[in-house]
Design a protein around this motif. Sequence first.
Motif, PDB file in Angstrom:
ATOM      1  N   VAL A 100     -38.250 -28.719 -82.428  1.00 12.57           N
ATOM      2  CA  VAL A 100     -39.184 -28.102 -81.496  1.00 12.57           C
ATOM      3  C   VAL A 100     -38.340 -27.543 -80.344  1.00 12.57           C
ATOM      4  CG1 VAL A 100     -41.192 -28.460 -80.029  1.00 12.57           C
ATOM      5  CG2 VAL A 100     -40.941 -29.790 -82.144  1.00 12.57           C
ATOM      6  N   TRP A 101     -38.044 -26.245 -80.416  1.00 13.69           N
ATOM      7  CA  TRP A 101     -37.150 -25.625 -79.434  1.00 13.69           C
ATOM      8  C   TRP A 101     -37.888 -24.728 -78.438  1.00 13.69           C
ATOM      9  CZ3 TRP A 101     -37.894 -20.463 -79.658  1.00 13.69           C
ATOM     10  CH2 TRP A 101     -38.279 -19.882 -80.878  1.00 13.69           C
ATOM     11  N   GLN A 102     -39.146 -24.449 -78.703  1.00 13.28           N
ATOM     12  CA  GLN A 102     -39.853 -23.380 -77.998  1.00 13.28           C
ATOM     13  C   GLN A 102     -39.897 -23.561 -76.478  1.00 13.28           C
ATOM     14  OE1 GLN A 102     -40.686 -24.757 -80.811  1.00 13.28           O
ATOM     15  NE2 GLN A 102     -40.970 -23.099 -82.284  1.00 13.28           N
ATOM     16  N   GLU A 103     -39.940 -24.795 -76.003  1.00 16.96           N
ATOM     17  CA  GLU A 103     -40.034 -25.044 -74.561  1.00 16.96           C
ATOM     18  C   GLU A 103     -38.678 -25.394 -73.946  1.00 16.96           C
ATOM     19  OE1 GLU A 103     -42.814 -24.397 -72.973  1.00 16.96           O
ATOM     20  OE2 GLU A 103     -43.706 -23.874 -74.913  1.00 16.96           O
ATOM     21  N   ILE A 139     -37.797 -25.105 -65.519  1.00 16.82           N
ATOM     22  CA  ILE A 139     -39.018 -24.923 -64.742  1.00 16.82           C
ATOM     23  C   ILE A 139     -39.450 -23.457 -64.727  1.00 16.82           C
ATOM     24  CG2 ILE A 139     -38.714 -26.945 -63.286  1.00 16.82           C
ATOM     25  CD1 ILE A 139     -37.608 -25.173 -61.113  1.00 16.82           C
ATOM     26  N   GLU A 140     -38.510 -22.542 -65.045  1.00 19.63           N
ATOM     27  CA  GLU A 140     -38.864 -21.120 -65.143  1.00 19.63           C
ATOM     28  C   GLU A 140     -37.841 -20.432 -66.046  1.00 19.63           C
ATOM     29  OE1 GLU A 140     -39.226 -17.061 -62.397  1.00 19.63           O
ATOM     30  OE2 GLU A 140     -38.962 -19.019 -61.434  1.00 19.63           O
ATOM     31  N   PHE A 141     -38.335 -19.572 -66.930  1.00 11.51           N
ATOM     32  CA  PHE A 141     -37.444 -18.813 -67.800  1.00 11.51           C
ATOM     33  C   PHE A 141     -38.011 -17.416 -67.966  1.00 11.51           C
ATOM     34  CE2 PHE A 141     -35.950 -17.968 -72.352  1.00 11.51           C
ATOM     35  CZ  PHE A 141     -34.707 -17.508 -71.940  1.00 11.51           C
ATOM     36  N   GLU A 142     -37.331 -16.441 -67.367  1.00  8.76           N
ATOM     37  CA  GLU A 142     -37.712 -15.042 -67.461  1.00  8.76           C
ATOM     38  C   GLU A 142     -36.564 -14.306 -68.149  1.00  8.76           C
ATOM     39  OE1 GLU A 142     -39.294 -11.393 -64.584  1.00  8.76           O
ATOM     40  OE2 GLU A 142     -38.779 -13.344 -63.728  1.00  8.76           O
ATOM     41  N   VAL A 177     -33.778 -24.384 -63.369  1.00 14.29           N
ATOM     42  CA  VAL A 177     -33.850 -25.729 -63.916  1.00 14.29           C
ATOM     43  C   VAL A 177     -33.818 -26.734 -62.774  1.00 14.29           C
ATOM     44  CG1 VAL A 177     -32.755 -25.095 -66.103  1.00 14.29           C
ATOM     45  CG2 VAL A 177     -31.327 -25.862 -64.198  1.00 14.29           C
ATOM     46  N   GLU A 178     -34.371 -27.929 -63.022  1.00 17.71           N
ATOM     47  CA  GLU A 178     -34.319 -29.003 -62.036  1.00 17.71           C
ATOM     48  C   GLU A 178     -33.775 -30.249 -62.707  1.00 17.71           C
ATOM     49  OE1 GLU A 178     -38.240 -29.739 -60.632  1.00 17.71           O
ATOM     50  OE2 GLU A 178     -39.006 -30.404 -62.576  1.00 17.71           O
ATOM     51  N   ASP A 219     -29.520 -30.868 -57.458  1.00 18.93           N
ATOM     52  CA  ASP A 219     -30.957 -31.120 -57.585  1.00 18.93           C
ATOM     53  C   ASP A 219     -31.592 -30.069 -58.496  1.00 18.93           C
ATOM     54  OD1 ASP A 219     -30.947 -33.341 -55.909  1.00 18.93           O
ATOM     55  OD2 ASP A 219     -31.302 -32.128 -54.117  1.00 18.93           O
ATOM     56  N   SER A 220     -31.081 -28.858 -58.418  1.00 17.87           N
ATOM     57  CA  SER A 220     -31.622 -27.759 -59.215  1.00 17.87           C
ATOM     58  C   SER A 220     -30.573 -26.671 -59.329  1.00 17.87           C
ATOM     59  CB  SER A 220     -32.896 -27.192 -58.569  1.00 17.87           C
ATOM     60  OG  SER A 220     -32.623 -26.761 -57.238  1.00 17.87           O
ATOM     61  N   ALA A 221     -30.820 -25.745 -60.220  1.00 16.90           N
ATOM     62  CA  ALA A 221     -29.879 -24.636 -60.424  1.00 16.90           C
ATOM     63  C   ALA A 221     -30.639 -23.410 -60.887  1.00 16.90           C
ATOM     64  CB  ALA A 221     -28.803 -25.017 -61.440  1.00 16.90           C
ATOM     65  N   GLU A 222     -30.036 -22.258 -60.630  1.00 15.61           N
ATOM     66  CA  GLU A 222     -30.641 -20.986 -60.987  1.00 15.61           C
ATOM     67  C   GLU A 222     -29.584 -20.092 -61.639  1.00 15.61           C
ATOM     68  OE1 GLU A 222     -33.262 -17.486 -58.733  1.00 15.61           O
ATOM     69  OE2 GLU A 222     -32.310 -19.112 -57.602  1.00 15.61           O
ATOM     70  N   LEU A 223     -29.899 -19.550 -62.790  1.00 18.36           N
ATOM     71  CA  LEU A 223     -29.036 -18.604 -63.482  1.00 18.36           C
ATOM     72  C   LEU A 223     -29.642 -17.223 -63.316  1.00 18.36           C
ATOM     73  CD1 LEU A 223     -29.190 -21.447 -65.186  1.00 18.36           C
ATOM     74  CD2 LEU A 223     -27.793 -20.192 -66.821  1.00 18.36           C
ATOM     75  N   ILE A 224     -28.865 -16.282 -62.792  1.00 22.45           N
ATOM     76  CA  ILE A 224     -29.369 -14.948 -62.471  1.00 22.45           C
ATOM     77  C   ILE A 224     -28.577 -13.912 -63.259  1.00 22.45           C
ATOM     78  CG2 ILE A 224     -29.848 -13.306 -60.612  1.00 22.45           C
ATOM     79  CD1 ILE A 224     -29.500 -15.758 -58.670  1.00 22.45           C
ATOM     80  N   THR A 225     -29.272 -13.048 -63.973  1.00 25.77           N
ATOM     81  CA  THR A 225     -28.605 -11.970 -64.697  1.00 25.77           C
ATOM     82  C   THR A 225     -28.117 -10.918 -63.710  1.00 25.77           C
ATOM     83  OG1 THR A 225     -29.872 -12.263 -66.731  1.00 25.77           O
ATOM     84  CG2 THR A 225     -28.924 -10.104 -66.348  1.00 25.77           C
TER      85      THR A 225
END
Length: 531
Positions: A200-203, A213-216, A223-224, A239-245
């Motif tokens: 089950v990979w969908q989420e 927590i968000e994937f666009e 992610v948190e 605590d959290s991280a953000e990957l930006i294109t």
Amino acid sequence: MSRKDLLLDQPSRRLGLDRRSVLKAGTAATAGLLLGSTLPFGAARAEPKRGGHLRLGLRGGSTTDTFDPSFYPDVFMGTLAYAIGNALVEIKPDNSIGPELAESWEARPGAAEWVFKLRKDVTFHNGKPFEAEDVIATIAHHRTEDTKSGMKTPLKPITDIRAEDKHTLVFTLDAGNADFPYIFTDYRLIMFPSKDGQIVWQEGAGSGGYRVIEFEPGVRAQVERNPDYWRGDTHAHFDSAELITMTDAAARQNALMTGAIDAMDSVDLKTVGFFAKQPGVNVVSTTGALHYTFAMDSQSKEFSNNDLRLAMKYAIDREDFLRRILKGYGAVGNDHPVAPTMQFFAPEVEQRVYDPDRAKHHLKKAGMDGFAINLSTAESLYNGAVDAAVLYREAAAPAGIDITVVREPSDGYWSNVWKKRTMFAGYWGARPTADLILSTAYVGGAPWNETSLENEKLDQLIAAARAELDNDKRAEMYRDIQILMRDEGSTIIPAYASNVFALSDKVAHNQAMSANWELDGRRAIERWWFA
């Protein structure tokens, strides 16, 4: 600069693997990878701290991205994969391999049967306990008949997987393989929970230190920290991280200098000297087996002719590529993926050099007075990818080869251009063994064989080298493989490149960094912290 000088200039030297330490590994017994790193002077060495929000600016990311592990095409999804999930085996910061979701492994005599002991204290983000059935389902996902996974061929030698209990697996192979544990370091083999024999990979609910927590796709992912992470406080410090294109290198570098991001991949080497002098910026170079390619579709009417392929190989100036595109951060290539930093690299294999007259000779043998071809590329592949194609065009012109550089859109390059054009640019990150890159990208029928090359002799040599447990005999086989690929392959490899990336001086890390991929083996989110 001569080939000898280029090899001697490598920050790391080729070393021999201790095969026994690969065959039998506990929580401390590991085998060294042939990779090195050069860290910035004054890089932080403090003890890890918890807290903060890490922002990464990355050149990858596409609107076609999903959590399906069978196709993570670039740095964006590879970095996200290691944040949300774990593999069975890990490439550690010192470039050795060690246990991750597998506690230990041991080969039975002949190395055709392997026993893996799994951790018992791991829970996926959806609450399911990690068990042997999840490993079996994850492997099966990459081995379906219609899969496009690059792991299908490396996993093909597995003839049987048997769960002795919920945390013990026995793998049976079609032949001995001393490198078998290395397969499970790959970012595409992060484990996902299973249900009714399928993952089950969908989420994106892995077992890693962070939850999605968000994937666009093509824009960003957030992610948190997973409060129930099985590694406790030893990893996943943010605590959290953000990957930006961020496709443009200049935009990434400006964002780092202004504090809009905390780290970035792939520094523009044309400006690296200036960039490294900026306040608050640390530039990192790690030397592994990253290499750039110009792929020729061997099944096309043009490149089915090996003399034409040889003409294209003689028409590229490799030392000029190293000097002008990589600014010396790397070594010249010889049209095979076994880099100077890897075990079984054969320095005695004659280096192909730029020779327009020799290129003309092979054109004539192919029945041609000249040749015209479109070469597709995109700036997002690596810094200077378009410039590299233009440089190739200029070098090929004296040989009567007319290259038209086609600048393709960065978004969707891997799904719309790669393997769909007659000639196109690409790149391959380091694999920890020669067999892993060869079986992924060069064996006939492999889903990620980007040139669709079918060479029975090459396939047989790769299979024989994988099964051979005598290192001297393996060395001979890999030397023959390098010669065969240089002379009959359909891939032009002008250079092996160092990973050159950058981070804010507010970001701390281990004294060493994994060199198999950029950003500490793409594990920055799990391993780094704020000073």
